[in-house]
Design a protein around this motif. Structure first.
Motif, mmCIF file in Angstrom:
data_model
loop_
_atom_site.group_PDB
_atom_site.id
_atom_site.type_symbol
_atom_site.label_atom_id
_atom_site.label_comp_id
_atom_site.label_asym_id
_atom_site.label_seq_id
_atom_site.Cartn_x
_atom_site.Cartn_y
_atom_site.Cartn_z
ATOM 1 N N ASP A 160 13.097 -9.556 -5.276
ATOM 2 C CA ASP A 160 11.739 -9.028 -5.406
ATOM 3 C C ASP A 160 11.512 -7.804 -4.517
ATOM 4 O O ASP A 160 10.615 -6.993 -4.793
ATOM 5 C CB ASP A 160 10.712 -10.104 -5.048
ATOM 6 C CG ASP A 160 10.660 -11.233 -6.070
ATOM 7 O OD1 ASP A 160 11.174 -11.032 -7.187
ATOM 8 O OD2 ASP A 160 10.112 -12.301 -5.745
ATOM 9 N N LEU B 70 9.131 -3.473 -4.915
ATOM 10 C CA LEU B 70 7.993 -3.078 -4.088
ATOM 11 C C LEU B 70 7.803 -1.560 -4.107
ATOM 12 O O LEU B 70 8.765 -0.804 -3.954
ATOM 13 C CB LEU B 70 8.191 -3.561 -2.655
ATOM 14 C CG LEU B 70 8.211 -5.079 -2.478
ATOM 15 C CD1 LEU B 70 8.587 -5.444 -1.049
ATOM 16 C CD2 LEU B 70 6.864 -5.686 -2.856
ATOM 17 N N ILE C 19 6.048 -9.812 -9.553
ATOM 18 C CA ILE C 19 5.820 -8.751 -8.577
ATOM 19 C C ILE C 19 5.112 -7.577 -9.228
ATOM 20 O O ILE C 19 4.147 -7.023 -8.666
ATOM 21 C CB ILE C 19 7.136 -8.300 -7.919
ATOM 22 C CG1 ILE C 19 7.838 -9.498 -7.276
ATOM 23 C CG2 ILE C 19 6.875 -7.217 -6.879
ATOM 24 C CD1 ILE C 19 6.972 -10.276 -6.302
ATOM 25 N N ALA D 226 1.557 -8.534 -9.585
ATOM 26 C CA ALA D 226 0.816 -8.441 -8.328
ATOM 27 C C ALA D 226 0.517 -6.991 -7.965
ATOM 28 O O ALA D 226 -0.566 -6.675 -7.449
ATOM 29 C CB ALA D 226 1.608 -9.116 -7.213
ATOM 30 N N VAL D 227 1.463 -6.089 -8.233
ATOM 31 C CA VAL D 227 1.270 -4.670 -7.911
ATOM 32 C C VAL D 227 0.157 -4.078 -8.768
ATOM 33 O O VAL D 227 -0.747 -3.391 -8.253
ATOM 34 C CB VAL D 227 2.586 -3.891 -8.105
ATOM 35 C CG1 VAL D 227 2.336 -2.380 -8.078
ATOM 36 C CG2 VAL D 227 3.592 -4.270 -7.024
ATOM 37 N N ALA E 183 -3.135 -5.293 -7.619
ATOM 38 C CA ALA E 183 -3.506 -4.678 -6.347
ATOM 39 C C ALA E 183 -4.056 -3.267 -6.545
ATOM 40 O O ALA E 183 -4.891 -2.792 -5.768
ATOM 41 C CB ALA E 183 -2.297 -4.641 -5.404
ATOM 42 N N VAL F 230 -0.979 -2.398 -1.667
ATOM 43 C CA VAL F 230 0.127 -3.304 -2.004
ATOM 44 C C VAL F 230 0.713 -3.993 -0.781
ATOM 45 O O VAL F 230 1.627 -4.819 -0.926
ATOM 46 C CB VAL F 230 1.253 -2.562 -2.764
ATOM 47 C CG1 VAL F 230 0.726 -1.942 -4.043
ATOM 48 C CG2 VAL F 230 1.925 -1.524 -1.892
ATOM 49 N N VAL G 208 1.187 -7.636 -1.095
ATOM 50 C CA VAL G 208 2.310 -7.990 -1.959
ATOM 51 C C VAL G 208 3.604 -7.925 -1.161
ATOM 52 O O VAL G 208 4.475 -8.799 -1.272
ATOM 53 C CB VAL G 208 2.386 -7.054 -3.179
ATOM 54 C CG1 VAL G 208 3.521 -7.490 -4.115
ATOM 55 C CG2 VAL G 208 1.062 -7.022 -3.924
#
Length: 331
Positions: free
Chosen positions: A103, A107, A172, A175-176, A179, A302, A305
Motif C-alpha cells: 500500500d 501513497l 488506498i 481513501a485518497v 481525502a 492525505v 491515509v
C-alpha cells in the motif's frame, strides 16, 4: 550384432522419451489485453528473452494475454497456487488487507514516475523490506506511472474535485479520493471509459498510459497531474514449479526482475511523457499542473491515509521507501 543394435535403439528411444518428458512449457497468465503496450513491449520481449536463455534446458514460457486462462484480476494469484497457471500477473492492491506493505506505493507524493516506483519496489523486495508472497516465487515487481485525475469537466484546482465521482481500484485509492473530496467508485479498468461516457462517473484515477490504453482519455479530456501514487504489479510463479526447475533456469529467473523493470522504464515512461506532451499541445485536452500550494494541501489531506498505511505495514517501511527513492534519484 542384431541384439546389440536393438539394445542401442531401445536405449536411444528411452533417452529421447526421457528428454521429451523433461521439456517444460510454463503458462503465463496476463489479464490485460494482448494489444496493450505492456504486453507487446515488456511481457512478450521478456518471454522471448527467457526462452532463448533456457532453450538448452527445454524450458519455455507461453504467454496467455487478455485473460485467456482467467479474466478476473483478483483471482490470478490463486490461479497460480492452484496450478491453473504456472505464472501470472497480479496486482497486490486488488486484494485489500492481504499485502499491506504494498500500500505504501499508492501513497501520493512519493514516487514521481514509473522509473522510481519500479526500481524502488524491486529493490525493497529483494532486500527483504516488503513482506507478502512468501508462498510464491516473485519473478518481477514494477510499477505504473504516477496516477492523476482524468475528468469530463475541467479540474483547474483541487476545489473542483469536490463531489466528483472517480473510478478507483483498491482501498488506498478509495481513501485518497475521499481525502481529496471526491467520491470513490470501484469498477474494472475495462469499464472506465463507458462509465464516464454514460455519465455514471465523472472521471478516473489512473496514469496517462492506462488512460490512453483503456480509452479513458477519449471521453475524459481534462487531466489533473497530481502525482497520486503508483500501482505496483507482480509476476508470481508457483513455488513448487520453481523448485522443480534446474538451477540454470533459477539463474535466468533471478535476472528476470531487473530485465522487466528495465523494459518497463524504457518503454512505459516515454509512453506516458508522449501522452502528456500530446495533451499539453492539444486544442481539446487540458493538462493542469497543481501549484506548490495545492500540492502541499494534497499532502495535508492525505496525511491520515499515510498514517493508516504506516500503522498496517512493516514498521519503518515508509522511511525505508523514502530513503530508497532518495538513493535512486542520486544515482
Amino acid at each position: 550384432m542384431n541384439r546389440t543394435k536393438t539394445a542401442l535403439a531401445a536405449t536411444l528411444a528411452l533417452t529421447l522419451a526421457t528428454g521429451a518428458a523433461q521439456a517444460r512449457d510454463l503458462a503465463f497468465s496476463v489479464f490485460v489485453p494482448a494489444a496493450s503496450p505492456t504486453v507487446q513491449h515488456v511481457y512478450q520481449p521478456w518471454v522471448d528473452w527467457f526462452n532463448e536463455q533456457t532453450a538448452g534446458d527445454d524450458v519455455q514460457i507461453t504467454l496467455y494475454a487478455g485473460g485467456t486462462l482467467g479474466r478476473n484480476p483478483l483471482a490470478q494469484a490463486q490461479m497460480v497456487a492452484d496450478g491453473v497457471a504456472d505464472l501470472a500477473l497480479t496486482v497486490p492492491s486488488y486484494t485489500p488487507g492481504v499485502y499491506p506493505d504494498f500500500d505504501v506505493f499508492e501513497l501520493p507524493g512519493f514516487a514521481q514516475n514509473t522509473a522510481e516506483g519500479s526500481q524502488a519496489a524491486l529493490e525493497l523486495y529483494r532486500e527483504g523490506a516488503l513482506t507478502g508472497y512468501e508462498d510464491y516465487y516473485v519473478v518481477a515487481m514494477y510499477s505504473s506511472g504516477a496516477y492523476m485525475l482524468h475528468t469530463r469537466e475541467p479540474v483547474a484546482t483541487l476545489a473542483d474535485v469536490e463531489g466528483l465521482r472517480f473510478r478507483v481500484a483498491g482501498q488506498i485509492q478509495t481513501a485518497v479520493i475521499e481525502a481529496l473530496g471526491g467520491v470513490a467508485q470501484s469498477m474494472g479498468a475495462g469499464e472506465m471509459a463507458e462509465a464516464i461516457d454514460r455519465g455514471l462517473i465523472d472521471g478516473a484515477m489512473t496514469d496517462a498510459s492506462v488512460a490512453r490504453t483503456f480509452r479513458v482519455a477519449d471521453v475524459a479530456q481534462n487531466h489533473y497531474d497530481s502525482n497520486l501514487g503508483v500501482l505496483v504489479f507482480t509476476i508470481l510463479m508457483n513455488r513448487d514449479v520453481y523448485d522443480s526447475l534446474p538451477e540454470s533456469v533459477h539463474e535466468v529467473l533471478a535476472q528476470s526482475g531487473q530485465f522487466i523493470v528495465d523494459r518497463q522504464i524504457e518503454v512505459y515512461g516515454p509512453a506516458i511523457e508522449s501522452n502528456l506532451e500530446d495533451w499539453r499541445n492539444s486544442d481539446t485536452h487540458t493538462l493542469v499542473i497543481p501549484t506548490d500550494d495545492e500540492r502541499a494541501e494534497i499532502a495535508r489531506r492525505v496525511q491520515p491515509v499515510i498514517d493508516m498505511v504506516a500503522a498496517n505495514a512493516t514498521p519503518g517501511l515508509i522511511d525505508a521507501y523514502v530513503a530508497k527513492l532518495e538513493d535512486i534519484r542520486s544515482r
